[in-house]
Design a protein around this motif. Sequence first.
Motif, PDB file in Angstrom:
ATOM      1  N   SER A 143       0.803  -1.233   0.000  1.00  0.00           N
ATOM      2  CA  SER A 143       0.000   0.000   0.000  1.00  0.00           C
ATOM      3  C   SER A 143       0.834   1.280   0.000  1.00  0.00           C
ATOM      4  O   SER A 143       0.258   2.381  -0.041  1.00  0.00           O
ATOM      5  CB  SER A 143      -0.949   0.006   1.205  1.00  0.00           C
ATOM      6  OG  SER A 143      -2.028  -0.876   0.970  1.00  0.00           O
ATOM      7  N   LYS A 146       0.109   3.756  -2.742  1.00  0.00           N
ATOM      8  CA  LYS A 146      -0.986   4.729  -2.666  1.00  0.00           C
ATOM      9  C   LYS A 146      -0.473   6.154  -2.451  1.00  0.00           C
ATOM     10  O   LYS A 146      -1.203   7.118  -2.727  1.00  0.00           O
ATOM     11  CB  LYS A 146      -1.938   4.354  -1.536  1.00  0.00           C
ATOM     12  CG  LYS A 146      -2.722   3.061  -1.734  1.00  0.00           C
ATOM     13  CD  LYS A 146      -3.715   2.864  -0.593  1.00  0.00           C
ATOM     14  CE  LYS A 146      -4.591   1.638  -0.802  1.00  0.00           C
ATOM     15  NZ  LYS A 146      -3.901   0.389  -0.480  1.00  0.00           N
ATOM     16  N   ASN A 171      -8.620  -0.112  -0.218  1.00  0.00           N
ATOM     17  CA  ASN A 171      -8.267  -0.610  -1.551  1.00  0.00           C
ATOM     18  C   ASN A 171      -9.362  -0.351  -2.577  1.00  0.00           C
ATOM     19  O   ASN A 171      -9.084  -0.234  -3.774  1.00  0.00           O
ATOM     20  CB  ASN A 171      -7.963  -2.115  -1.486  1.00  0.00           C
ATOM     21  CG  ASN A 171      -6.662  -2.403  -0.795  1.00  0.00           C
ATOM     22  OD1 ASN A 171      -5.690  -1.663  -0.930  1.00  0.00           O
ATOM     23  ND2 ASN A 171      -6.624  -3.498  -0.038  1.00  0.00           N
ATOM     24  N   VAL A 172     -10.604  -0.281  -2.120  1.00  0.00           N
ATOM     25  CA  VAL A 172     -11.710  -0.010  -3.050  1.00  0.00           C
ATOM     26  C   VAL A 172     -11.573   1.402  -3.615  1.00  0.00           C
ATOM     27  O   VAL A 172     -11.681   1.623  -4.828  1.00  0.00           O
ATOM     28  CB  VAL A 172     -13.067  -0.185  -2.344  1.00  0.00           C
ATOM     29  CG1 VAL A 172     -14.204   0.250  -3.276  1.00  0.00           C
ATOM     30  CG2 VAL A 172     -13.263  -1.632  -1.911  1.00  0.00           C
ATOM     31  N   SER A 175      -8.675   1.583  -6.047  1.00  0.00           N
ATOM     32  CA  SER A 175      -9.047   1.035  -7.364  1.00  0.00           C
ATOM     33  C   SER A 175      -9.908   2.023  -8.149  1.00  0.00           C
ATOM     34  O   SER A 175      -9.766   2.152  -9.370  1.00  0.00           O
ATOM     35  CB  SER A 175      -9.793  -0.291  -7.197  1.00  0.00           C
ATOM     36  OG  SER A 175      -8.952  -1.266  -6.609  1.00  0.00           O
ATOM     37  N   GLN A 176     -10.792   2.723  -7.448  1.00  0.00           N
ATOM     38  CA  GLN A 176     -11.640   3.724  -8.108  1.00  0.00           C
ATOM     39  C   GLN A 176     -10.794   4.873  -8.674  1.00  0.00           C
ATOM     40  O   GLN A 176     -11.071   5.373  -9.774  1.00  0.00           O
ATOM     41  CB  GLN A 176     -12.669   4.263  -7.115  1.00  0.00           C
ATOM     42  CG  GLN A 176     -13.739   3.255  -6.737  1.00  0.00           C
ATOM     43  CD  GLN A 176     -14.641   3.754  -5.610  1.00  0.00           C
ATOM     44  OE1 GLN A 176     -14.348   4.765  -4.962  1.00  0.00           O
ATOM     45  NE2 GLN A 176     -15.739   3.044  -5.377  1.00  0.00           N
ATOM     46  N   ARG A 178      -7.674   4.661  -9.633  1.00  0.00           N
ATOM     47  CA  ARG A 178      -6.950   4.135 -10.794  1.00  0.00           C
ATOM     48  C   ARG A 178      -7.862   4.085 -12.015  1.00  0.00           C
ATOM     49  O   ARG A 178      -7.436   4.410 -13.137  1.00  0.00           O
ATOM     50  CB  ARG A 178      -6.398   2.740 -10.492  1.00  0.00           C
ATOM     51  CG  ARG A 178      -5.265   2.719  -9.490  1.00  0.00           C
ATOM     52  CD  ARG A 178      -4.718   1.324  -9.266  1.00  0.00           C
ATOM     53  NE  ARG A 178      -4.032   0.809 -10.441  1.00  0.00           N
ATOM     54  CZ  ARG A 178      -3.416  -0.375 -10.487  1.00  0.00           C
ATOM     55  NH1 ARG A 178      -3.397  -1.161  -9.407  1.00  0.00           N
ATOM     56  NH2 ARG A 178      -2.821  -0.778 -11.585  1.00  0.00           N
ATOM     57  N   SER A 179      -9.102   3.687 -11.801  1.00  0.00           N
ATOM     58  CA  SER A 179     -10.055   3.623 -12.919  1.00  0.00           C
ATOM     59  C   SER A 179     -10.397   5.021 -13.419  1.00  0.00           C
ATOM     60  O   SER A 179     -10.534   5.242 -14.629  1.00  0.00           O
ATOM     61  CB  SER A 179     -11.328   2.896 -12.476  1.00  0.00           C
ATOM     62  OG  SER A 179     -11.043   1.567 -12.103  1.00  0.00           O
ATOM     63  N   ASP A 183      -3.917   4.349 -15.213  1.00  0.00           N
ATOM     64  CA  ASP A 183      -2.550   4.054 -14.792  1.00  0.00           C
ATOM     65  C   ASP A 183      -1.512   4.837 -15.590  1.00  0.00           C
ATOM     66  O   ASP A 183      -0.438   5.162 -15.075  1.00  0.00           O
ATOM     67  CB  ASP A 183      -2.260   2.556 -14.920  1.00  0.00           C
ATOM     68  CG  ASP A 183      -2.897   1.750 -13.789  1.00  0.00           C
ATOM     69  OD1 ASP A 183      -3.530   2.374 -12.901  1.00  0.00           O
ATOM     70  OD2 ASP A 183      -2.769   0.515 -13.790  1.00  0.00           O
ATOM     71  N   GLU A 201       1.812  -0.370 -11.933  1.00  0.00           N
ATOM     72  CA  GLU A 201       1.342  -1.624 -12.533  1.00  0.00           C
ATOM     73  C   GLU A 201       1.972  -2.832 -11.844  1.00  0.00           C
ATOM     74  O   GLU A 201       1.286  -3.806 -11.535  1.00  0.00           O
ATOM     75  CB  GLU A 201       1.676  -1.644 -14.023  1.00  0.00           C
ATOM     76  CG  GLU A 201       1.168  -2.885 -14.735  1.00  0.00           C
ATOM     77  CD  GLU A 201       1.499  -2.895 -16.213  1.00  0.00           C
ATOM     78  OE1 GLU A 201       1.207  -3.915 -16.861  1.00  0.00           O
ATOM     79  OE2 GLU A 201       2.041  -1.896 -16.717  1.00  0.00           O
ATOM     80  N   ASN A 203       3.415  -2.681  -8.900  1.00  0.00           N
ATOM     81  CA  ASN A 203       3.360  -2.460  -7.450  1.00  0.00           C
ATOM     82  C   ASN A 203       4.755  -2.617  -6.843  1.00  0.00           C
ATOM     83  O   ASN A 203       4.961  -3.384  -5.907  1.00  0.00           O
ATOM     84  CB  ASN A 203       2.366  -3.420  -6.790  1.00  0.00           C
ATOM     85  CG  ASN A 203       2.102  -3.063  -5.330  1.00  0.00           C
ATOM     86  OD1 ASN A 203       2.355  -1.938  -4.914  1.00  0.00           O
ATOM     87  ND2 ASN A 203       1.606  -4.015  -4.571  1.00  0.00           N
TER      88      ASN A 203
END
Length: 299
Positions: A143, A146, A171-172, A175-176, A178-179, A183, A201, A203
């Motif tokens: 993490s 982040k 993490n949710v 991910s949001q 990143r979307s 990336d 990508e 990590n």
Amino acid sequence: MAMFGKRRDEEEYDEEYEVQTPRRKIRDLKPENRKRRKEPVKPWGKKERYVVLVILLVTVLVAVALGISARDFKLPGFPKIKIENPFKEEVIVVGSKKNYSKIASDFKEKTKNLSGTYALYIIDLSNNYSFGVDGEKVMQAASLIKLPVMLYVNGKVDDSNIEAMGKRSDNVVFSQMRSKFGDTALQSYIDELGMKNTSIEKNETTPKEIGDFFKKFKDEPMMEYLVDTIFEDWLPKGIPENIKIAHKYGREVHVINDAGVVYAEKPYVVVIMTQGVIEKEADEIFPELSKLVYDGMNK
């Protein structure tokens, strides 16, 4: 007549006996029938046994290699397996002449009998002197990845998203983000920060790049979202309760990382990253390593 009848009966009996008696098979040794002959199964010879032995040895060696690699080529009580690069450029750190070698040597001593790799990177914020153990090793970020994302989205999204990634390591939400931003844009920003070995990508990152990040942005408002997190049992546990620390914790399988800024009388940045470790060992040793660093930096 009786005599002839008896002899006839005996002859018939002999004929029946001959029919019932199985005849012995004679092996066909004719060269032209060689292909049709079934050869008896032969026992394994030396050649076959050597082949089987080699296969078994290779299987064992592969299993051992995979097991050791899972621990980052470091087993408890044994030195780490390293292949040194003779062409590796030596890095000379310019800074204060103050001797920090005891912190590094004590860190190595405490972790030498543990599984996996323990890396350390420290920046003394009073003079910008930096040092560490495996500080430039590329490792799994967990993490910690982040951190640059939090900085990038600052001002672009609601602060609750940054708080979620900081205090709870959500993490949710990560991910949001990143979307939402992609990336490609995030990696471009990471590169602009000078974090050339950090990949969103893959990590991956290095202790040094995370340490430099904290040094550069230690006064950013974002740091407030890294104080009093739900992950206070690692770096903060080795520091007096009255000392403020802004830090980011990360965890994956065989990976436990924690890094941040300690706002002590003598402030410093500390990054401890691991790879291939036994999580229980790392959980127990982390506060001790943090205390070791704090005591050494604030003597």
